[in-house]
Every structure is written in structure tokens, then in C-alpha cells.
Design an enzyme around this catalytic site. Structure first.
Site, short mmCIF file in Angstrom:
data_model
loop_
_atom_site.label_atom_id
_atom_site.label_comp_id
_atom_site.label_asym_id
_atom_site.label_seq_id
_atom_site.Cartn_x
_atom_site.Cartn_y
_atom_site.Cartn_z
N CYS A 154 -25.61 21.50 2.35
CA CYS A 154 -25.60 22.85 2.92
C CYS A 154 -25.19 23.89 1.88
O CYS A 154 -25.87 24.88 1.67
CB CYS A 154 -24.67 22.91 4.12
N HIS A 155 -24.03 23.68 1.26
CA HIS A 155 -23.57 24.69 0.29
C HIS A 155 -23.12 24.08 -1.02
O HIS A 155 -22.38 24.70 -1.77
CB HIS A 155 -22.44 25.54 0.91
#
Lengths: 190, 426, 262
Positions: A154-155
Site C-alpha cells: 500500500c505505502h
């Protein structure tokens, strides 16, 4: 019961207005109000408690798991309280890498020995501490990140072979769930 | 009615902008009430309290209930077994329904005995009947939710009643079902409506109270309030009296909940719904039994027996009409009753007719629980005929012919005269 | 005033009997004797030794045809089994393991199974109604979890039915494969007499007569239908005591308030 509450409130006001009331009446009234208030509080509890986890939910609060079939270097994912739990049987190399880290370099300093019960077995809640995604790295072909542990797509948080945050936005190490070894091949999570 | 002066600055601030405290003061504190109300006047506030209990328990139950045919029965059992105090909350709700009807039936019969529906309280009464109708609908919908055998077959029988509507009957029934039989769409929509209707009732209760507070409470003597000497403030007199009533009521209510929780229920509803097997005796919940008896009382060969109806009405239709008429007639009771005197205390003939009517409805209730055959059916028919006779014939005629007793000059006059009324009031 | 009290009393009596339309006769017509259950009365309680015996009767006899599908293995802890015993009992059953990455069956279409765990439902003898009917000549053995609540006068009815098997009276036309039992609707039942003396060997040494087993298994079924019964009645006593005191106080307050009026 709602009635009692309103009675209580208004009676108070009333007794101020009529100061000639004798103390005997006040005593009876006050004790009745106290008993009624106590009863109301007790009656409310079942309603509140009914929203707590129920028996069937609590029965699933701990998960027993047979880990004998996990080979060295392999990982499995179990479900515990609706969350994924990563169970990795670490290789000697991975254990050494986890132990060799200088704690001062860590964002969330924690020694590897505080995160495992047996060196070989690393057990983690598989939820990225940043915003709750599931990191990859469980299957042999998965991206494992710069530190050969897990990588959150995701990040871009990188976790090492002890599940500690090494790079990226996540603030904390992957959480270690409460667990114990029932015997050599069975663990109880929760 | 003076506006109270509030000492507490916060209350004062709020009340200046939104006079909610003044409103409460006027409605439950200083609200002038006849001094001679007896314990039959407790049942209105009791009904209001049960409504609150029903909504509170219902909301918590809905948190754990699943409105799907494959899961509804098991989800109720999960409430009973696994949810903390789920059994208590479910039994409170289940028995609360029965208690609600007991209290409202007493409230309704009190209104009939004391002529509470007469000018200027006709609308108050009509709104009350509307509340009663909404309660019946809510109770029926709620009884379907546990998805037991009685839930399913009760729903089937009652929804089929609408098939008697000319031309549109079949279409309406299909619309109610959302399909071709009572099934998941029906259950789901019943759940939604069962959650909605109590709030409608709540609104109706508010209007009911509004109408009540416009002309104030009636009283056992049925004479108008003549002045301050006839009245006392609601608080502390009636708050104390109502609270005592609540205590007695809770002993009865919780006695059932804790020691005989299935007393009012049907064993068959602990068998999961099965669309292929009808239980041998389908009976509605006890509070519907009188209407159920009226429904079944109409003879199959209605036309042959009576030979007077100009149009062809099948027995089923006539039964349904009878059942709805038995309730809707109550709405026009203020005009069916032609007597100028309110209270049955001063109407010696009405006194007896009233009690015969009460017994008649109880007999109807008995017959509703029995199979519709033989003597049961005959008694049911006679009781049904009497029910209508009372409302449509006796009530209008009685007002014309009855010799009533002299009314007292005022409430306080009756009280100081030391009649039984004074004792009842204190 | 006195007249009114009488009328009120008549109303209450009529009302309470109108809601209690049950009769003590079974659907089959025979009169049911009331048994002395420990769960009866204001202070009703569970005799856990009896419930354990009842569970033994259920699992060794009834369970071959009847399910108790609303019970979980973990519930057995409530009738006195230790957590370890419950684990052992649960592990004897096979349950569907549920889907893994490959689905919920093996490649050959067989269900993936695992030993039961305490959090599993007690496994039913048949996977579905069709299998149950097929194995019982078309008759469906009903689920027993709620049986004592799902019949009028449930506990006594179940007990009477279990002990009520007799030879059919002469002239009674018994259908093929049916058994005579005057307590069952229509006096004939597909289930053969399930209990016989020494049908089980009780772990606690109690003599396993038909009467004993019928009582024990019925007690077990009362518990399975109303596991909250004991807690409910205990709480009820406390609540009632509280309400008596509170209502008496409210009455005293009411008297005092109204005394000012004269």
C-alpha cells in the site's frame, strides 16, 4: 423505570419549595429514590453487556494450531479473531539476520529475543501498522522487501525477518499476538 | 397556568430559547389533574412505559437478529444462548408484548366504563384506537420474526385475509409477500416495518397526550372540573401514584419473564418454520383471539342462513369484514353512545351491559383458541352477534331510554360528602 | 366497591385461564403424569450429575438418529465436563474444515475434514433432511435441542413418550413399520422403543433402568432447550425481592404524599 428518574428529579425541586416538610418524609422519599436509582442502574447493565462480545465470539477468541507440517523457510497464514496471523519457520540465516541488527538503528527498537518464544518460530499479526493493509511475503514468490521479511504494497513499508519496521511510513513493528506452545507442534494463539 | 421561574442559569438559558422545561413543568409537574382519579387511571402511563421498554429491548435485539429465512430462527436462538443477557432481553420483549396488550385492554375498557370518549374527547379516543391498530400491526409483524411454525403460518393466514378484497386481492397479497408465498422477501420487509411502526406509535402517543392535555383528564364521576378545588397538581400526587403502579406492574411483568417466560407463547413457535407442514392448531397470539373468533364465526352458507344480503359475499369475505368492523366500530363509539352521562356509576343499566360486554369479549377469546366446530362455533357466533348488538343497537338505544342516577354538583362536593370516591382517590 | 372487586377477580381468573388453553392430555390421548424435575418451581436448578448421565444417553442412543444442532461442544462445560473432556468429546467428531486456498473439498470432491473443536456445533447424525429421511424409511427424526419447549407440557411429554411404548391393544390397526405409543399423536410412531434396561453403562455407576435413562435424558433436553433456566430463576428471586421492597417503599411514599390532601 424512566418514570422513577423523572420523579426523583422533580421531587427534589418540590422539597425545596415546601420547606415545612418534616424530615421523616424526606427520609422515606430519599431512600425510595436511592433504591429506585440503584435498581435502574442495575437494570441498564444487561443492555450494555449485551453489546459486549458474545459467547460464540469469545469461543473463537483463541485459535489452536498444528504447525508440525511447516517446513523450515516456509510461512503459513492462520486466521485469529478475523485477522491474518503470519507463522514463519525461520531459517538459520534469517534468525542470524534478525539478531544482528543494532537496536539503535530501529524506528521501534525491540530485540528479536523479545519477539519470539522459540528462535525458529516467528508469529505475527499480519496487518501493517501503518494503515492496516496485509503485507506480502508469505509465499515463496512474494515480494519480501529490502530486509527479506515482508513488504506492504500500500505505502511501501519494509519489515525485516523479525517483523520489525525498517523502512517506510509504518510507525510500529508488526504486532506479536499473545500465544503459547502447548507442546512442540501445537500453538495456542490468544 | 403561570410560567415557572427557573433558578438554574443553564435551565433558564435553554428554556428562554426552547421552553422545554416549561413544557415539562406544565405537562407533568403543575399539570392540573382531577383529584379523584382511581387506580384504573394508572394504565395510560403504564402503557407509555411499556412502549419505552419495548423500543429499548427491540433495538438491542435488532443488533443481533438476522432477517433472513435461513438464519432468523438460529439468530434468535443465538440471542437466547450466546449473547450476554440475550435471553433476558428477548423474554422482556416477548412478554412485554403481552403485557402491552393487557395494559392497553384495561385502559380501553376503563375508557368505555367511564365514558372517557365523550365530548370533547372524541379525537383523543379515536387516536387511541389508531394506536391500538398500530400496536396490533406491530405485534403481528414481530411475531413473524422468530420464524417458527406459528410465525410462518400466522403470517400466511393473516396475509391471505387481504385476498378477499375485490378485484385487487390477489395482487395485494402478492405485493405483501413480495413473491408467491410467505418467504424471505416477506420476512425482510416485516422486519423493516416492525422496526418502523413503534416510532409511528410513539408519534401517535404524543398526539394522544396533546389531545389529552387540551381538555385534561376525565374522572370517575364524569362531571367536569369546576375549579381549583377539584384539581391537584400532577406532581407529587399522581407521580407518586403512578410510580407505585409501576412497581406493582413490574412484579407481574418480571414474574412472567423470570418464572414463566413462555406462558403466553405457543410451543410450536420453537419449531423452525416449515412451508410444507401446517401445525394441527394454528392460533394467533392470545390478544388476537377475540378477533380470530369473529373471523371464523361467520357461517359458510352465510347467504342461505340470513337470506337477506343483497350482494353475494362469501363467508371468508364476511368474516374479514366482521373482524375489521369489530375494531373500526370502536372509532365511532363516541357517536354510537348517545347518553349524556359519562360514567357507568350513574348509568345502572349500562353498568351491567358493560360487564356483559367485557365477559362477551373474554368468551370470544376462549372461542378463538378452540377449533371452529360444534358448540365452540355456536358459542362463538352468539358472542360475535352480541358484540355487534352491544355496539350498534344497545349503545344508541340506551342513551334514549336509560334512567340515570343524579350526578353530583362537582368533584369536590362528592369528595367532601365522604363518598366512596374520596376513598378511592386517596 | 365490593362488587367491583368480585368482578375484577372474575375477570382475572377468566383471563388467565383463557390464555392457558393447554390440556394435560397428549396428542395421542393418554394422560401424561407430571414428573418431579429439579428445574421445576421458583428455585429450580440443574442436577449436573444427572445432565451428564443424560448426555451419555443422548450420545450413545439418541444421537444415532437425532441431532441437537443448536448446541456447541463448548456448552458441555456448563453441565460439568472439564475443558479437556470437552476437547476429547469434540475431537471424536469430524467436521468440515471449511474452505482453504483450494476450496472446501479435496481434488476428488471429498469434503476436507478435521477433528471437532469445542467451538463447533455438536455434529448431527445426518448431513441434511433428505439423508435423514432416507435412513429412516421416510420418517424425519426431529432435532431435539428445543424439544421440551416445542411441545405442550414438554418435559413430562418427552418422558411419557420414552417410557410409553406398549403392545398395541387388540383391534388397533398399526401401520407397517410403526410402533404403538399412546402418547404420540395418532398413537403410532415411527421410532422404535429407544430405551431398554442397561442400554448404557453409566460412568457414575447409576443403574441404567428405562425409567432412570428417560428421566436423565429428559433432564438433559430441558437443559438443552433452556440453558439459561438456572441463572434466570436465581436472578428472578433477587429481582422479585428487590421489587417487593421497592414497591412497598413506593406505596409508603404515595400514602404520605396523599395524606397532605385532607
Amino acid at each position: 423505570m424512566a418514570d422513577t428518574a423523572s420523579t426523583a428529579e422533580s421531587t427534589e425541586k418540590d422539597s425545596h419549595d415546601e420547606s415545612h416538610d418534616d424530615s421523616k418524609r424526606d427520609f422515606l422519599l430519599n431512600s425510595t429514590i436511592a433504591v429506585g436509582a440503584a435498581g435502574t442502574v442495575l437494570a441498564v447493565w444487561p443492555f450494555i453487556d449485551s453489546m459486549n462480545p458474545s459467547k460464540d465470539v469469545l469461543a473463537l477468541a483463541s485459535t489452536e494450531l498444528d504447525i508440525s507440517s511447516v517446513e523450515v523457510g516456509q510461512s503459513i497464514t492462520a486466521i485469529w479473531r478475523g485477522k491474518p496471523v503470519f507463522i514463519r519457520r525461520r531459517t538459520a540465516k534469517e534468525i542470524a539476520a534478525a539478531k544482528a541488527v543494532n537496536l539503535a538503528d530501529l524506528k521501534d527498537p525491540e530485540a528479536d529475543k523479545d519477539r519470539v518464544k522459540k528462535d525458529q518460530w516467528l508469529i505475527l499479526v499480519g496487518i501493517c501498522t501503518h494503515l492496516g493493509c496485509i503485507p506480502s511475503g508469505q509465499k515463496s514468490g512474494d515480494v519480501k522487501g529490502d530486509f527479506n521479511g515482508w513488504f506492504c504494497p500500500c505505502h511501501g513499508s519494509h519489515y525485516d525477518t523479525s517483523g520489525r519496521i525498517r523502512k517506510g511510513p509504518a510507525p510500529k513493528n508488526l504486532q506479536v499476538p499473545p500465544y503459547k506452545f502447548i507442546d512442540d507442534t501445537n500453538i495456542l494463539i490468544g | 397556568m403561570s410560567t415557572p421561574t427557573w433558578k438554574n442559569p443553564i435551565i433558564k438559558w435553554v428554556d428562554h430559547r426552547l421552553p422545554v422545561f416549561t413544557f415539562l413543568d406544565h405537562s407533568i409537574i403543575t399539570y392540573p389533574t382531577p383529584r379523584n382519579l382511581n387506580y384504573w387511571w394508572n394504565f395510560g402511563s403504564l402503557a407509555g412505559m411499556i412502549l419505552v421498554i419495548m423500543i429499548a429491548t427491540g433495538i438491542v435485539l435488532a443488533m443481533n437478529y438476522t432477517g433472513h429465512t435461513s438464519m432468523a430462527f438460529d439468530s434468535v436462538e443465538r440471542i437466547m444462548r450466546d449473547v450476554n443477557y440475550g435471553w433476558l432481553i428477548r423474554y422482556l420483549h416477548m412478554n412485554g408484548g403481552s403485557m402491552f396488550f393487557i395494559v392497553v385492554y384495561i385502559h380501553l375498557f376503563r375508557g368505555m366504563y367511564y365514558g372517557s370518549y365523550k365530548n370533547p374527547r372524541e379525537l383523543l379516543w379515536i387516536i387511541g384506537v389508531m394506536i391500538f391498530l398500530a400496536m396490533m400491526a406491530t405485534a403481528f409483524l414481530g411475531y413473524v420474526l422468530p420464524w417458527g411454525q406459528m410465525s410462518f403460518w400466522g403470517a400466511t393466514v393473516i396475509t391471505n385475509l387481504f385476498s378477499v378484497i375485490p378485484f385487487f386481492g390477489e395482487a395485494i397479497v402478492q405485493w405483501l409477500w413480495g413473491g408467491f408465498s410467505v418467504d424471505n422477501p416477506t420476512l425482510n420487509k416485516f422486519f423493516s416495518l416492525h422496526y418502523l411502526l413503534p416510532f409511528v406509535i410513539f408519534g401517535l402517543v404524543f398526539v394522544h397526550l396533546w389531545a389529552l392535555h387540551t381538555h385534561k383528564s376525565g374522572n370517575p364521576l364524569g362531571v367536569e372540573v369546576k375549579g381549583d378545588q377539584d384539581e391537584i397538581p400532577f406532581h407529587p400526587y399522581y407521580t407518586a401514584k403512578d410510580s407505585f403502579g409501576v412497581g406493582v406492574f413490574l412484579i407481574v411483568y418480571l414474574g412472567f419473564v423470570f418464572f414463566a417466560p413462555n406462558f403466553f407463547g405457543e410451543p410450536d413457535n420453537y419449531i423452525e418454520a416449515n412451508p410444507l407442514v401446517t401445525p394441527p392448531h394454528i392460533v394467533p397470539e392470545w390478544y388476537f383471539l377475540p378477533y380470530y373468533a369473529i373471523l371464523r364465526a361467520v357461517p359458510d352458507n352465510f347467504i342461505d342462513v340470513w337470506g337477506i344480503l343483497p350482494v353475494i359475499i362469501p363467508a371468508k369475505t364476511a368474516g374479514v369484514i366482521g373482524m375489521f368492523a369489530s375494531i373500526l366500530l370502536l372509532m365511532v363509539l363516541p357517536w354510537l353512545d348517545t347518553s349524556k352521562v359519562r360514567s357507568a356509576r350513574f348509568r345502572p343499566t349500562y353498568f351491567w351491559l358493560f360487564w356483559i360486554f367485557v365477559i362477551d369479549t373474554i368468551i370470544l377469546g376462549f372461542m378463538g383458541a378452540k377449533p371452529a366446530e360444534g358448540n365452540f362455533l355456536l358459542i362463538g357466533r352468539i358472542a360475535t352477534a352480541y358484540y355487534f348488538l352491544h355496539l350498534v343497537v344497545f349503545m344508541p338505544l340506551l342513551g334514549k331510554f336509560e334512567k340515570t342516577k343524579p350526578l353530583p354538583d362537582s368533584i369536590s362536593a362528592a369528595v367532601t360528602a365522604g363518598g366512596s370516591d374520596a376513598k378511592e382517590g386517596s | 366497591m365490593f362488587k367491583k372487586v368480585i368482578i375484577l377477580a372474575a375477570f382475572v381468573v377468566a383471563f388467565s385461564s383463557s390464555v392457558n388453553v393447554g390440556s394435560v392430555r397428549a396428542a395421542g390421548g393418554a394422560e401424561i403424569n407430571s414428573q418431579d424435575w429439579t428445574t421445576n418451581g421458583l428455585f429450580g436448578f440443574f442436577d449436573r450429575k444427572q445432565l451428564k448421565r443424560g448426555f451419555q444417553v443422548y450420545s450413545e442412543i439418541c444421537a444415532s438418529c437425532h441431532s441437537v444442532r443448536l448446541l456447541f461442544y463448548r456448552n458441555l462445560e456448563e453441565i460439568g465436563f472439564s475443558p479437556e473432556e470437552v476437547k476429547k468429546i469434540a475431537a471424536e467428531a469430524e467436521v468440515a474444515a471449511g474452505p482453504n486456498e483450494d476450496g472446501d473439498t479435496h481434488d476428488d470432491g471429498e469434503l476436507i475434514v478435521r477433528p471437532g473443536k469445542p467451538f463447533d456445533r455438536i455434529v448431527s447424525p445426518y448431513p441434511n433432511e433428505f439423508a435423514a429421511r432416507a435412513a429412516n424409511a421416510g420418517a424425519l427424526p426431529p432435532d431435539l435441542t428445543l424439544m421440551t419447549k416445542a411441545r405442550l407440557n414438554g418435559p413430562n411429554y418427552v418422558h411419557a413418550l420414552l417410557t410409553g411404548y406398549k403392545d398395541a391393544p387388540s383391534g388397533f390397526k398399526l401401520s407397517e413399520g410403526m410402533n404403538y405409543n399412546p402418547y404420540f399423536s395418532g398413537s403410532q410412531i415411527a421410532m422404535g422403543a429407544p430405551l431398554s434396561d442397561d442400554g448404557v453403562e453409566y460412568a457414575d455407576g447409576t443403574k441404567a433402568t428405562v425409567g432412570q435413562m428417560a428421566k436423565d435424558v429428559t433432564a438433559f433436553l430441558i437443559w438443552s432447550a433452556e440453558p439459561e433456566l438456572e441463572e434466570r430463576k436465581r436472578m428472578g428471586i433477587k429481582v422479585m425481592l428487590f421489587l417487593f421492597v421497592f414497591t412497598a417503599l413506593l406505596y409508603a411514599v404515595k400514602r404520605q404524599v396523599w395524606a397532605k390532601l385532607h
